[in-house]
Design a protein around this motif. Structure first.
Motif, PDB file in Angstrom:
ATOM      1  N   PHE A 199       0.829  -1.202   0.000  1.00  0.00           N
ATOM      2  CA  PHE A 199       0.000   0.000   0.000  1.00  0.00           C
ATOM      3  C   PHE A 199       0.867   1.258   0.000  1.00  0.00           C
ATOM      4  CE2 PHE A 199      -2.144   3.361   2.449  1.00  0.00           C
ATOM      5  CZ  PHE A 199      -3.228   3.592   1.619  1.00  0.00           C
ATOM      6  N   LEU A 200       1.887   1.301   0.854  1.00  0.00           N
ATOM      7  CA  LEU A 200       2.758   2.478   0.922  1.00  0.00           C
ATOM      8  C   LEU A 200       3.525   2.689  -0.379  1.00  0.00           C
ATOM      9  CD1 LEU A 200       4.124   2.202   4.577  1.00  0.00           C
ATOM     10  CD2 LEU A 200       2.415   3.816   3.691  1.00  0.00           C
ATOM     11  N   ILE A 201       3.940   1.612  -1.009  1.00  0.00           N
ATOM     12  CA  ILE A 201       4.646   1.739  -2.283  1.00  0.00           C
ATOM     13  C   ILE A 201       3.704   2.266  -3.364  1.00  0.00           C
ATOM     14  CG2 ILE A 201       5.717   0.392  -4.144  1.00  0.00           C
ATOM     15  CD1 ILE A 201       7.081  -1.256  -1.933  1.00  0.00           C
ATOM     16  N   ILE A 202       2.474   1.790  -3.380  1.00  0.00           N
ATOM     17  CA  ILE A 202       1.496   2.272  -4.366  1.00  0.00           C
ATOM     18  C   ILE A 202       1.193   3.748  -4.138  1.00  0.00           C
ATOM     19  CG2 ILE A 202      -0.919   2.075  -5.107  1.00  0.00           C
ATOM     20  CD1 ILE A 202      -0.635  -0.979  -4.683  1.00  0.00           C
ATOM     21  N   VAL A 203       0.943   4.126  -2.895  1.00  0.00           N
ATOM     22  CA  VAL A 203       0.659   5.535  -2.582  1.00  0.00           C
ATOM     23  C   VAL A 203       1.869   6.399  -2.940  1.00  0.00           C
ATOM     24  CG1 VAL A 203       0.263   7.167  -0.683  1.00  0.00           C
ATOM     25  CG2 VAL A 203      -1.094   5.079  -0.830  1.00  0.00           C
ATOM     26  N   GLY A 204       3.074   5.919  -2.599  1.00  0.00           N
ATOM     27  CA  GLY A 204       4.284   6.661  -2.951  1.00  0.00           C
ATOM     28  C   GLY A 204       4.437   6.809  -4.453  1.00  0.00           C
ATOM     29  N   GLY A 205       4.135   5.749  -5.193  1.00  0.00           N
ATOM     30  CA  GLY A 205       4.216   5.818  -6.650  1.00  0.00           C
ATOM     31  C   GLY A 205       3.217   6.803  -7.235  1.00  0.00           C
ATOM     32  N   ILE A 206       1.997   6.797  -6.702  1.00  0.00           N
ATOM     33  CA  ILE A 206       0.974   7.739  -7.172  1.00  0.00           C
ATOM     34  C   ILE A 206       1.395   9.165  -6.877  1.00  0.00           C
ATOM     35  CG2 ILE A 206      -1.395   8.541  -6.781  1.00  0.00           C
ATOM     36  CD1 ILE A 206      -2.147   5.541  -6.395  1.00  0.00           C
ATOM     37  N   LEU A 207       1.882   9.411  -5.659  1.00  0.00           N
ATOM     38  CA  LEU A 207       2.332  10.758  -5.298  1.00  0.00           C
ATOM     39  C   LEU A 207       3.502  11.204  -6.165  1.00  0.00           C
ATOM     40  CD1 LEU A 207       2.050  10.659  -1.412  1.00  0.00           C
ATOM     41  CD2 LEU A 207       0.576  11.895  -3.015  1.00  0.00           C
ATOM     42  N   TYR A 208       4.421  10.288  -6.427  1.00  0.00           N
ATOM     43  CA  TYR A 208       5.549  10.598  -7.292  1.00  0.00           C
ATOM     44  C   TYR A 208       5.062  10.958  -8.695  1.00  0.00           C
ATOM     45  CZ  TYR A 208       9.677   9.915 -10.185  1.00  0.00           C
ATOM     46  OH  TYR A 208      10.676  10.081 -11.093  1.00  0.00           O
ATOM     47  N   LEU A 230       2.031  12.036  -9.605  1.00  0.00           N
ATOM     48  CA  LEU A 230       1.298  13.305  -9.579  1.00  0.00           C
ATOM     49  C   LEU A 230       2.251  14.495  -9.447  1.00  0.00           C
ATOM     50  CD1 LEU A 230      -1.749  12.322  -7.344  1.00  0.00           C
ATOM     51  CD2 LEU A 230      -1.728  12.677  -9.828  1.00  0.00           C
ATOM     52  N   ARG A 231       3.253  14.352  -8.611  1.00  0.00           N
ATOM     53  CA  ARG A 231       4.219  15.437  -8.421  1.00  0.00           C
ATOM     54  C   ARG A 231       5.030  15.661  -9.701  1.00  0.00           C
ATOM     55  NH1 ARG A 231       6.576  17.955  -3.844  1.00  0.00           N
ATOM     56  NH2 ARG A 231       8.679  18.646  -4.308  1.00  0.00           N
ATOM     57  N   ARG A 232       5.387  14.573 -10.361  1.00  0.00           N
ATOM     58  CA  ARG A 232       6.168  14.695 -11.591  1.00  0.00           C
ATOM     59  C   ARG A 232       5.351  15.353 -12.700  1.00  0.00           C
ATOM     60  NH1 ARG A 232       9.745  10.026 -14.373  1.00  0.00           N
ATOM     61  NH2 ARG A 232      10.624  11.405 -15.911  1.00  0.00           N
ATOM     62  N   LYS A 233       4.070  15.094 -12.749  1.00  0.00           N
ATOM     63  CA  LYS A 233       3.195  15.697 -13.746  1.00  0.00           C
ATOM     64  C   LYS A 233       2.713  17.077 -13.308  1.00  0.00           C
ATOM     65  CE  LYS A 233       3.138  12.261 -16.621  1.00  0.00           C
ATOM     66  NZ  LYS A 233       3.629  12.325 -17.947  1.00  0.00           N
ATOM     67  N   LYS A 234       3.188  17.517 -12.133  1.00  0.00           N
ATOM     68  CA  LYS A 234       2.900  18.845 -11.591  1.00  0.00           C
ATOM     69  C   LYS A 234       1.434  19.015 -11.205  1.00  0.00           C
ATOM     70  CE  LYS A 234       6.905  20.967 -13.338  1.00  0.00           C
ATOM     71  NZ  LYS A 234       7.946  20.325 -12.724  1.00  0.00           N
ATOM     72  N   TYR A 235       0.795  17.929 -10.768  1.00  0.00           N
ATOM     73  CA  TYR A 235      -0.574  18.006 -10.253  1.00  0.00           C
ATOM     74  C   TYR A 235      -0.587  18.414  -8.794  1.00  0.00           C
ATOM     75  CZ  TYR A 235      -1.986  15.651 -14.542  1.00  0.00           C
ATOM     76  OH  TYR A 235      -2.205  15.308 -15.849  1.00  0.00           O
ATOM     77  N   ILE A 236       0.538  18.183  -8.087  1.00  0.00           N
ATOM     78  CA  ILE A 236       0.665  18.636  -6.694  1.00  0.00           C
ATOM     79  C   ILE A 236       1.985  19.310  -6.484  1.00  0.00           C
ATOM     80  CG2 ILE A 236      -0.843  17.341  -5.185  1.00  0.00           C
ATOM     81  CD1 ILE A 236       1.087  15.114  -5.064  1.00  0.00           C
TER      82      ILE A 236
END
Length: 190
Positions: free
Chosen positions: A173-182, A184-190
């Protein structure tokens, strides 16, 4: 007799090392704990059990490595687009794996996504000798820890298996959430 977690100790007492080895190939941690319980009870020899567990774990890990080495490139070419994996990402993975291979393989032994890391080592064609040596060192540590847990706390193997499964689920779960955050951050959504 039905093959369940509760019947494994009785089956191991009946069939010993002949059954311990194939189970160790498939499932290392919980069988190491159960084997530790049986060693403490005098049903199995400590040194033989430890050797069988290490050998079984290495055979299983070599199977994962082989899947990656001999089938991974086909999978990436055919289905990599689904996971957003291409040649450049494989090259970066290979560079990262080559510089930090010991860390990756020890990490693989410590959590539930180990099989994916072992397959990745095969996909990037990590030299088999290096893979086997580093994996051997990690397996010695892991098997000793789980065997000791079984030796001293073996009667609680059912609840320990639940904790191991929960730890694996939390890690995934933490790896999936980290991947999603990464992402989103890379695409400049956050």
């Amino acid at each position: 007799m039905v093959f369940t977690l509760d019947t494994i100790p009785q089956l191991l007492m009946a069939y010993g090392y002949a059954l311990l080895f194939p189970i160790a190939i498939i499932e290392g941690p919980i069988i190491s704990i159960i084997a530790g319980l049986l060693v403490a009870g005098g049903f199995l020899n400590l040194y033989i059990t430890y050797g069988v567990l290490i050998f079984g774990d290495l055979v299983g890990d070599t199977l994962y490595y082989s899947i990656g080495r001999y089938g991974g490139n086909y999978f990436v070419k055919r289905w990599g687009w689904l996971l957003n994996i291409d040649g450049s990402k494989l090259l970066r993975l290979e560079e990262n794996f080559n510089t930090h291979s010991a860390k990756w393989l020890f990490f693989a032994k410590a959590q539930g996504l180990g099989s994916a890391i072992l397959v990745a080592a095969g996909v990037i064609k990590m030299p088999f000798g290096r893979f086997l040596w580093l994996n051997f060192l990690a397996t010695i540590c892991k098997s000793a820890i789980f065997l000791a847990i079984g030796f001293y706390f073996g009667k609680a193997y059912v609840s320990i298996n639940g904790y191991i499964n929960k730890f694996g689920i939390i890690t995934i779960f933490l790896i999936i959430v980290g991947g999603i955050l990464y992402f989103l951050r890379r695409k400049k959504y956050i």
